[in-house]
Design an enzyme around this catalytic site. Structure first.
Site: not given
Length: 259
Positions: A159, A121, A93, A174
């Site tokens: 891709r 954790e 994160p 895209d």
């Protein structure tokens, strides 16, 4: 390019590598994915890879030693010179948020990477300090492990590989792609020309049926500008600041009071 994935759950990757159009990249080894389970490098009868955190607290923490041994096995298998080693990436994160530019940089780097998927954790900070080169995040939320983030990166990179998509120009249209000046893509329509849906008859925009490529291109550009202005205005600001919007774009945005 080669991606080595350190994960306690290699079985999560196996169906992904065999399904969908991107499997072409994995089957051809354009994107060579190899799975490594740190449990195979742990000691003892139970092959323990986690333990309680020092200082107390909930959950368990992945131990540094099994991860380090797994990484050493990967380095030995890769047999890379020290000056061209693939970076070690941890999904976390606190990492840099992954975007199209970041995916493109991975796609352009023939070294690939070693992807570390944390669990529980987290992992022992000492392994991060000693071994991790970069931390990457999908956004401001927490997943139960790094596997989903690793799958997202592998899918996005695959891709972009030549020959993977049926149409070589598909990914260039895209959202966020430089070919669209970093804007959102326009809406898409297919048969039937009139859909009898829950809101009643809904027709495809007439301009898309006329075969006039210049008008279609302009329509799609204006739809892209409108969506971006309403949903992701910061992308429009960036495009304008980078001088990617021409006079027709700016005139349209002013007429629609979007600028």
């Amino acid at each position: 390019m080669r991606f080595d994935v350190i994960t306690l759950f290699p079985e999560l990757f196996e169906p992904f590598l065999r399904c969908g159009i991107n499997r072409r990249a994995f089957e051809s080894r354009q994107v060579d994915v190899r799975l490594w389970n740190p449990r195979n490098h742990a000691e003892g009868n139970y092959r323990r890879v986690d333990d309680r955190p020092f200082g107390g607290g909930p959950g368990m923490v992945m131990m540094a030693e099994p991860l380090w041994r797994c990484l050493q096995a990967i380095r030995a298998d890769r047999a890379e010179p020290d000056d061209s080693r693939a970076p070690v990436v941890l999904f976390s994160p606190i990492g840099d948020r992954l975007d199209h530019g970041g995916v493109q940089r991975w796609a352009d780097d023939s070294r690939g990477a070693v992807l570390v998927c944390g669990r529980y954790e987290g992992i022992d900070q000492r392994f991060i300090d000693a071994c991790v080169d970069r931390q990457v995040s999908l956004g401001d939320f927490v997943l139960s492990g790094g596997e989903i983030a690793a799958l997202a990166l592998l899918d996005a990179v695959a891709r972009l590989m030549p020959g993977v998509l049926g149409d070589e120009g598909s990914h260039q249209q895209d959202s966020f792609n430089p070919a669209l000046d970093g804007l959102l893509d326009s809406p898409h329509f297919t048969r039937p020309e009139v859909w009898q849906g829950p809101l009643g008859p809904m027709a495809v925009p007439e301009v898309l049926l006329g075969g006039h490529h210049e008008k279609i291109g302009r329509y799609r550009r204006e739809q892209s500008l409108t969506l971006t202005a309403r949903l992701r205005p910061e992308l429009l600001d960036h495009a304008q600041g980078a001088d990617r919007l021409d006079k027709a774009d700016l005139d349209f945005l002013r007429r629609q009071k979007l600028l």
